[in-house]
Write a protein that holds these residues in place. Sequence first.
Motif, mmCIF file in Angstrom:
data_model
loop_
_atom_site.group_PDB
_atom_site.id
_atom_site.type_symbol
_atom_site.label_atom_id
_atom_site.label_comp_id
_atom_site.label_asym_id
_atom_site.label_seq_id
_atom_site.Cartn_x
_atom_site.Cartn_y
_atom_site.Cartn_z
ATOM 1 N N VAL A 194 -5.586 6.143 7.077
ATOM 2 C CA VAL A 194 -4.397 5.837 6.276
ATOM 3 C C VAL A 194 -4.532 4.533 5.498
ATOM 4 O O VAL A 194 -3.716 4.246 4.627
ATOM 5 C CB VAL A 194 -3.091 5.819 7.119
ATOM 6 N N ASN A 195 -5.581 3.763 5.782
ATOM 7 C CA ASN A 195 -5.834 2.532 5.027
ATOM 8 C C ASN A 195 -6.676 2.758 3.777
ATOM 9 O O ASN A 195 -6.925 1.819 3.016
ATOM 10 C CB ASN A 195 -6.515 1.482 5.916
ATOM 11 N N ILE A 196 -7.133 3.967 3.570
ATOM 12 C CA ILE A 196 -7.910 4.271 2.370
ATOM 13 C C ILE A 196 -7.029 4.050 1.144
ATOM 14 O O ILE A 196 -5.864 4.431 1.126
ATOM 15 C CB ILE A 196 -8.429 5.724 2.415
ATOM 16 N N LYS A 197 -7.611 3.431 0.157
ATOM 17 C CA LYS A 197 -6.880 3.163 -1.085
ATOM 18 C C LYS A 197 -7.258 4.222 -2.121
ATOM 19 O O LYS A 197 -8.432 4.449 -2.381
ATOM 20 C CB LYS A 197 -7.208 1.765 -1.581
ATOM 21 N N ILE A 198 -6.233 4.836 -2.667
ATOM 22 C CA ILE A 198 -6.433 5.894 -3.656
ATOM 23 C C ILE A 198 -5.939 5.392 -4.999
ATOM 24 O O ILE A 198 -4.829 4.871 -5.090
ATOM 25 C CB ILE A 198 -5.663 7.166 -3.262
ATOM 26 N N GLU B 291 -1.065 16.252 5.599
ATOM 27 C CA GLU B 291 -0.642 16.729 4.284
ATOM 28 C C GLU B 291 -0.566 15.518 3.367
ATOM 29 O O GLU B 291 -0.348 14.401 3.834
ATOM 30 C CB GLU B 291 0.701 17.449 4.361
ATOM 31 N N VAL B 292 -0.783 15.735 2.089
ATOM 32 C CA VAL B 292 -0.707 14.630 1.138
ATOM 33 C C VAL B 292 0.673 14.598 0.493
ATOM 34 O O VAL B 292 1.313 15.633 0.308
ATOM 35 C CB VAL B 292 -1.814 14.699 0.056
ATOM 36 N N MET C 74 0.840 -1.181 0.000
ATOM 37 C CA MET C 74 0.000 0.000 0.000
ATOM 38 C C MET C 74 0.885 1.244 0.000
ATOM 39 O O MET C 74 1.892 1.298 0.687
ATOM 40 C CB MET C 74 -0.912 0.004 1.225
ATOM 41 N N VAL C 75 0.464 2.234 -0.746
ATOM 42 C CA VAL C 75 1.213 3.484 -0.848
ATOM 43 C C VAL C 75 0.757 4.423 0.262
ATOM 44 O O VAL C 75 -0.430 4.628 0.467
ATOM 45 C CB VAL C 75 0.962 4.143 -2.224
ATOM 46 N N ASN C 76 1.713 4.980 0.995
ATOM 47 C CA ASN C 76 1.392 5.961 2.014
ATOM 48 C C ASN C 76 1.146 7.291 1.303
ATOM 49 O O ASN C 76 2.035 7.821 0.660
ATOM 50 C CB ASN C 76 2.540 6.075 3.014
ATOM 51 N N PHE C 77 -0.057 7.807 1.412
ATOM 52 C CA PHE C 77 -0.401 9.020 0.666
ATOM 53 C C PHE C 77 -0.450 10.264 1.534
ATOM 54 O O PHE C 77 -0.614 11.367 1.023
ATOM 55 C CB PHE C 77 -1.733 8.840 -0.061
ATOM 56 N N CYS C 78 -0.316 10.115 2.860
ATOM 57 C CA CYS C 78 -0.424 11.298 3.707
ATOM 58 C C CYS C 78 0.371 11.143 4.994
ATOM 59 O O CYS C 78 0.714 10.036 5.395
ATOM 60 C CB CYS C 78 -1.887 11.591 4.021
ATOM 61 N N ASN C 79 0.632 12.269 5.619
ATOM 62 C CA ASN C 79 1.330 12.321 6.906
ATOM 63 C C ASN C 79 0.522 13.172 7.864
ATOM 64 O O ASN C 79 0.134 14.299 7.522
ATOM 65 C CB ASN C 79 2.716 12.955 6.754
ATOM 66 N N LYS C 80 0.287 12.633 9.040
ATOM 67 C CA LYS C 80 -0.447 13.376 10.062
ATOM 68 C C LYS C 80 0.419 14.522 10.572
ATOM 69 O O LYS C 80 1.623 14.373 10.745
ATOM 70 C CB LYS C 80 -0.820 12.443 11.208
ATOM 71 N N LYS C 81 -0.197 15.661 10.786
ATOM 72 C CA LYS C 81 0.495 16.845 11.297
ATOM 73 C C LYS C 81 -0.034 17.134 12.707
ATOM 74 O O LYS C 81 -1.240 17.164 12.912
ATOM 75 C CB LYS C 81 0.244 18.062 10.407
ATOM 76 N N THR C 82 0.869 17.340 13.631
ATOM 77 C CA THR C 82 0.452 17.624 15.006
ATOM 78 C C THR C 82 1.227 18.787 15.594
ATOM 79 O O THR C 82 1.492 18.824 16.790
ATOM 80 C CB THR C 82 0.626 16.378 15.904
ATOM 81 N N ILE C 83 1.595 19.738 14.773
ATOM 82 C CA ILE C 83 2.322 20.914 15.264
ATOM 83 C C ILE C 83 1.349 21.735 16.106
ATOM 84 O O ILE C 83 0.316 22.188 15.617
ATOM 85 C CB ILE C 83 2.895 21.741 14.103
ATOM 86 N N PHE D 196 -6.536 16.794 -7.581
ATOM 87 C CA PHE D 196 -6.897 15.388 -7.739
ATOM 88 C C PHE D 196 -7.436 14.836 -6.422
ATOM 89 O O PHE D 196 -8.487 14.194 -6.383
ATOM 90 C CB PHE D 196 -5.678 14.580 -8.199
ATOM 91 N N PHE D 197 -6.724 15.102 -5.324
ATOM 92 C CA PHE D 197 -7.178 14.603 -4.030
ATOM 93 C C PHE D 197 -8.481 15.277 -3.613
ATOM 94 O O PHE D 197 -9.354 14.637 -3.031
ATOM 95 C CB PHE D 197 -6.095 14.781 -2.959
#
Length: 174
Positions: free
Chosen positions: A125-129, A85-86, A1-10, A93-94
């Motif tokens: 994060v398990n969503i498939k795009i 962020e993607v 699976m491709v990781n398409f995003c990163n959680k931001k917690t700033i 597209f997203f």
Amino acid sequence: MVNFCNKKTIRNNENLPVLTITKENGVMLQSDRFDRLIASEDRNNYITLFKNNYVYRPPGLKEGYISRNTLDFDGIVSPLYCVFEVDNLDFNFFDCFIKSNEFKKQIYKYSEGTARDTFSWDDFVNIKIPMSSTIKQKEIGILFNNISSLINDYEKLYKLKETKKRYYLNKIFC
């Protein structure tokens, strides 16, 4: 699976405006949405939402509470929201994907709970795009943005014609 995003917690470390998310208008100033202060007094735990980052509300994702910050400035959101962020995805597209039936199907598949379904980050994060080349993503994003703009223009024209129609009907019959 491709990781398409990163959680931001700033966490909030500046005096940034408080933002919120709506289904209809996406990310907006909280002060434009509500007529009173909704944010807590202590905003140290609020998360910074940078321009072009995405945000969703876990108990409201099924209803469409997800959007990109397209405002010209950064802000902060409640820690109840998930900010991300993607990566390797065209924004437009997203944006189209999160409005698609395929996205909604996956949300329903992974949702949990009874009265108020919530959608955890681990599920998100398990969503498939459907991945395609960046060039193809740009083309698809531009195409759907153009279609959306055209629909918005026709809706405005329709409302204008409806207003004129009511005006003339009132003139004739009143």
